[in-house]
Design an enzyme around this catalytic site. Sequence first.
Site, PDB file in Angstrom:
ATOM      1  N   GLY A 180       0.658  -1.208  -0.023  1.00  0.00           N
ATOM      2  CA  GLY A 180       0.038  -0.072  -0.142  1.00  0.00           C
ATOM      3  C   GLY A 180       0.954   1.312   0.191  1.00  0.00           C
ATOM      4  O   GLY A 180       0.479   2.387  -0.477  1.00  0.00           O
ATOM      5  N   GLU A 233       1.538   1.777  -3.527  1.00  0.00           N
ATOM      6  CA  GLU A 233       0.441   2.225  -4.322  1.00  0.00           C
ATOM      7  C   GLU A 233       0.074   3.684  -4.045  1.00  0.00           C
ATOM      8  O   GLU A 233      -0.313   4.455  -4.479  1.00  0.00           O
ATOM      9  CB  GLU A 233      -0.694   1.412  -3.836  1.00  0.00           C
ATOM     10  CG  GLU A 233      -0.557   0.020  -4.124  1.00  0.00           C
ATOM     11  CD  GLU A 233      -1.510  -1.083  -3.750  1.00  0.00           C
ATOM     12  OE1 GLU A 233      -1.702  -1.336  -2.528  1.00  0.00           O
ATOM     13  OE2 GLU A 233      -2.746  -1.621  -4.544  1.00  0.00           O
TER      14      GLU A 233
END
Length: 258
Positions: free
Chosen positions: A111, A114
């Site tokens: 994440g 991301e």
Amino acid sequence: MEFVNLHLSLEAGILTIKVNRPTKLNALNIKTMEEVSAAFDKVYDEDDIKGVILTGEGEKAFVAGADIKEIGELNPMSARKFAEKGQETFAKIENCGKPVVAAVNGFALGGGCELAMSCHIRLAAENARFGQPEINLGIIPGYGGTQRLPMLIGKSKALELMLTGDMINAEQALQLGLVNAVYPQAELYEKAQAMVQKIITKAPIAIGQIVDSVNAFYNSEDGYQTEANAFANCCKTEDFKEGTAAFLEKRKPEFKGK
Ligand code: COA
């Protein structure tokens, strides 16, 4: 909202959003994701915020991923919501009409990678490490990584990174086009400030229209049509008149965002 896991500071029009869970390598738990979403609501709403730097506390991690403790408790129903909510938050960053620069000061995994990819520009410290290691947990990227990584570095390399779960260093990320530049850790933040400072001297409406037009291509819209409309929108502004007049009068333009 009271920010607990983020530290926000505004200086000269630049909002620095620092993920602040250093004992967990700044992992994004659900509370932190809610704060990221709320922080970007502020960015959208508040006129005194002209641009954003997103970074992590300390010199070890930008963000080492979603919080694996919380991920372990997901079931198929809550997992879908978890991914959709995260995607919504990161789309808010990607579509922000003000420049958002990630200063990647260490691990940007899962994440965290991301999150960095949802920013408009990524600058990395020499010790930064990137990867999508979700496969090692038996899952896949869920905050847009399967879409944004191929867009940034191409399908083959993106598949390699996601299927092996391997990490790459800052120099490799630079070669792949995942980051725009690499700096010594001590210089990273000032380089990010200089980048945002430079962009926010430009015409604010044109900044937003460039972001919209570029994103249109990646959102499978008719990017050429979006661009033509955005170009026309810019030509309605006072800043357009100011920019062209300033050039002809051989002076610096003073943009007002109108
Ligand atoms: N979620 C929750 N906690 C995390 C985390 C994450 N994604 N990444 C690190 N942490 C925690 C560790 O559990 C540890 O906590 P503890 O001290 O309470 O045990 C602390 O942060 C420090 O991490 P540690 O693993 O001891 O540091 P390290 O230097 O040995 O290793 C990493 C660094 C980044 C290689 C390693 O932490 C790691 O692999 N993290 C997970 C990365 C990942 O898979 N991310 C994708 C998640 S979907």
